[in-house]
Design a protein around this motif. Structure first.
Motif, PDB file in Angstrom:
ATOM      1  N   PHE A 187      14.224  33.132  34.140  1.00 12.02           N
ATOM      2  CA  PHE A 187      14.968  31.940  33.693  1.00 12.02           C
ATOM      3  C   PHE A 187      16.359  32.257  33.715  1.00 12.02           C
ATOM      4  N   ARG A 188      17.020  33.182  33.476  1.00 12.59           N
ATOM      5  CA  ARG A 188      18.531  33.667  33.570  1.00 12.59           C
ATOM      6  C   ARG A 188      18.753  33.694  35.097  1.00 12.59           C
ATOM      7  N   GLN A 189      17.906  33.896  36.096  1.00 13.90           N
ATOM      8  CA  GLN A 189      18.216  33.785  37.490  1.00 13.90           C
ATOM      9  C   GLN A 189      18.073  32.606  37.941  1.00 13.90           C
ATOM     10  N   GLU A 190      17.700  31.511  37.137  1.00 14.18           N
ATOM     11  CA  GLU A 190      17.556  30.020  37.561  1.00 14.18           C
ATOM     12  C   GLU A 190      16.462  29.983  38.460  1.00 14.18           C
ATOM     13  N   LYS A 191      15.599  30.813  38.516  1.00 15.22           N
ATOM     14  CA  LYS A 191      14.196  30.932  39.181  1.00 15.22           C
ATOM     15  C   LYS A 191      13.267  30.021  38.262  1.00 15.22           C
ATOM     16  N   TYR A 192      13.280  28.845  38.054  1.00 19.59           N
ATOM     17  CA  TYR A 192      12.685  28.050  37.022  1.00 19.59           C
ATOM     18  C   TYR A 192      11.225  27.954  37.148  1.00 19.59           C
ATOM     19  N   SER A 193      10.699  27.535  38.522  1.00 20.98           N
ATOM     20  CA  SER A 193       9.520  27.413  38.649  1.00 20.98           C
ATOM     21  C   SER A 193       8.685  28.765  38.614  1.00 20.98           C
ATOM     22  N   GLU A 194       9.050  29.749  39.086  1.00 24.70           N
ATOM     23  CA  GLU A 194       8.483  31.107  38.767  1.00 24.70           C
ATOM     24  C   GLU A 194       8.512  31.442  37.300  1.00 24.70           C
ATOM     25  N   ALA A 195       9.412  30.941  36.693  1.00 25.34           N
ATOM     26  CA  ALA A 195       9.352  31.372  35.238  1.00 25.34           C
ATOM     27  C   ALA A 195       8.426  30.388  34.313  1.00 25.34           C
ATOM     28  N   MET A 246       5.460  29.478  35.689  1.00 19.46           N
ATOM     29  CA  MET A 246       4.448  29.888  36.031  1.00 19.46           C
ATOM     30  C   MET A 246       3.782  31.088  35.267  1.00 19.46           C
ATOM     31  N   GLU A 247       4.614  32.045  35.101  1.00 19.17           N
ATOM     32  CA  GLU A 247       4.543  33.163  34.406  1.00 19.17           C
ATOM     33  C   GLU A 247       4.389  32.791  32.798  1.00 19.17           C
ATOM     34  N   LEU A 248       5.208  31.601  32.374  1.00 23.30           N
ATOM     35  CA  LEU A 248       5.122  31.282  30.904  1.00 23.30           C
ATOM     36  C   LEU A 248       3.795  30.621  30.779  1.00 23.30           C
ATOM     37  N   ARG A 249       3.392  29.824  31.682  1.00 27.54           N
ATOM     38  CA  ARG A 249       1.892  29.163  31.489  1.00 27.54           C
ATOM     39  C   ARG A 249       0.673  30.185  31.475  1.00 27.54           C
ATOM     40  N   SER A 250       0.905  31.329  32.383  1.00 24.19           N
ATOM     41  CA  SER A 250       0.059  32.221  32.631  1.00 24.19           C
ATOM     42  C   SER A 250      -0.005  32.935  30.987  1.00 24.19           C
ATOM     43  N   SER A 251       1.157  33.225  30.508  1.00 21.57           N
ATOM     44  CA  SER A 251       1.272  33.742  29.187  1.00 21.57           C
ATOM     45  C   SER A 251       0.331  33.045  27.978  1.00 21.57           C
ATOM     46  N   LEU A 252       0.712  31.741  28.113  1.00 23.27           N
ATOM     47  CA  LEU A 252      -0.113  30.816  27.063  1.00 23.27           C
ATOM     48  C   LEU A 252      -1.497  30.683  27.299  1.00 23.27           C
ATOM     49  N   ASP A 253      -1.921  30.784  28.422  1.00 20.62           N
ATOM     50  CA  ASP A 253      -3.419  30.606  28.703  1.00 20.62           C
ATOM     51  C   ASP A 253      -3.908  32.136  28.175  1.00 20.62           C
ATOM     52  N   VAL A 254      -3.424  33.206  28.304  1.00 21.47           N
ATOM     53  CA  VAL A 254      -3.863  34.229  27.824  1.00 21.47           C
ATOM     54  C   VAL A 254      -3.743  34.404  26.243  1.00 21.47           C
ATOM     55  N   TYR A 255      -2.773  33.934  25.660  1.00 16.62           N
ATOM     56  CA  TYR A 255      -2.538  33.857  24.136  1.00 16.62           C
ATOM     57  C   TYR A 255      -3.761  32.779  23.746  1.00 16.62           C
ATOM     58  N   ALA A 256      -4.135  31.913  24.312  1.00 12.60           N
ATOM     59  CA  ALA A 256      -5.149  30.672  23.825  1.00 12.60           C
ATOM     60  C   ALA A 256      -6.406  31.494  23.507  1.00 12.60           C
TER      61      ALA A 256
END
Length: 223
Positions: free
Chosen positions: A193-201, A203-213
């Motif tokens: 996110f700090r690198q402004e690579k928003y799409s990749e960020a 994707m990683e956050l959605r994967s995290s939420l899937d695991v947390y769910a």
């Protein structure tokens, strides 16, 4: 049983207090944990030599509790004393000594002192690779801490590289569906996110939420 038999001024009772404190800490009751651990520490200091590793064991856990409160000065004092005791009492690659070293580094990072933290982490990483192998949670945690150091130093590219190594090590150690793997994905996402690579960020956050769910309650702090 110890209390019934008035067996209170002993090293074994100090250990019982410390164990109770660790259990309370693991269940999230940090106030009770601190009470038991500080009682254990006081009794251990009265009964044991100043460099006894039992004292260092208690100090490491207390340091973690102080971090949560947060009382970073107290956390640093406890972590430094624990590491000093281990350094004088056990070999360099003794697991508890390595743990205390890496924890002191994490306290220093939280205090905004990445320069002092970095060599401690590098030493811990070398030891952890020998003790646990590259594919281990211990190595993953140290890579993540090194990513925080680089982030604090403004070296985002290096931070992302360390964060990717942390995620890879954790995935190999505990699998892609473990909640800590999700945590390291979130850490990587914050750097992307700090690198402004928003799409990749994203994707990683959605994967995290899937695991947390499937692994954590919906009100957990990681979620």
């Amino acid at each position: 049983i110890a209390e019934q038999h008035k067996n209170l001024h002993t090293a074994s009772y100090a250990k019982l207090l410390g164990d109770l404190g660790r259990v309370k800490h693991q269940t999230g009751d940090t106030r009770t944990a601190r009470k038991y651990l500080e009682q254990s520490l006081a009794l251990s200091r009265a009964l044991l030599s100043p460099n006894d590793t039992s004292i260092a064991d208690v100090l490491v856990t207390l340091s973690s509790i102080y971090m949560w409160e947060p009382d970073l000065d107290a956390a640093e004092r406890a972590a430094r004393e624990a590491y000093s005791i281990y350094s004088q009492s056990v070999p360099e690659y003794y697991p508890d000594r390595v743990l205390a070293q890496s924890f002191l580094a994490d306290v220093l990072i939280a205090q905004g002192n990445p320069t002092e933290a970095e060599p401690l982490l590098q030493n811990s990483l070398e030891a952890q690779k020998v003790l646990y192998g590259e594919a281990s949670s211990q190595v993953a945690g140290t890579y993540d801490s090194l990513a925080q150091v680089r982030r604090a130093q403004g070296l985002l590219g290096d931070a992302v590289n360390f964060s990717r190594k942390a995620l890879e090590a954790q995935t190999l150690a505990l699998g892609p569906q473990h909640f800590m793997t999700g945590y390291f994905r979130s850490s990587l996402a914050s750097l992307l996110f700090r690198q402004e690579k928003y799409s990749e960020a994203e994707m990683e956050l959605r994967s995290s939420l899937d695991v947390y769910a499937t692994t954590l309650p919906s009100d957990h702090q990681y979620v």
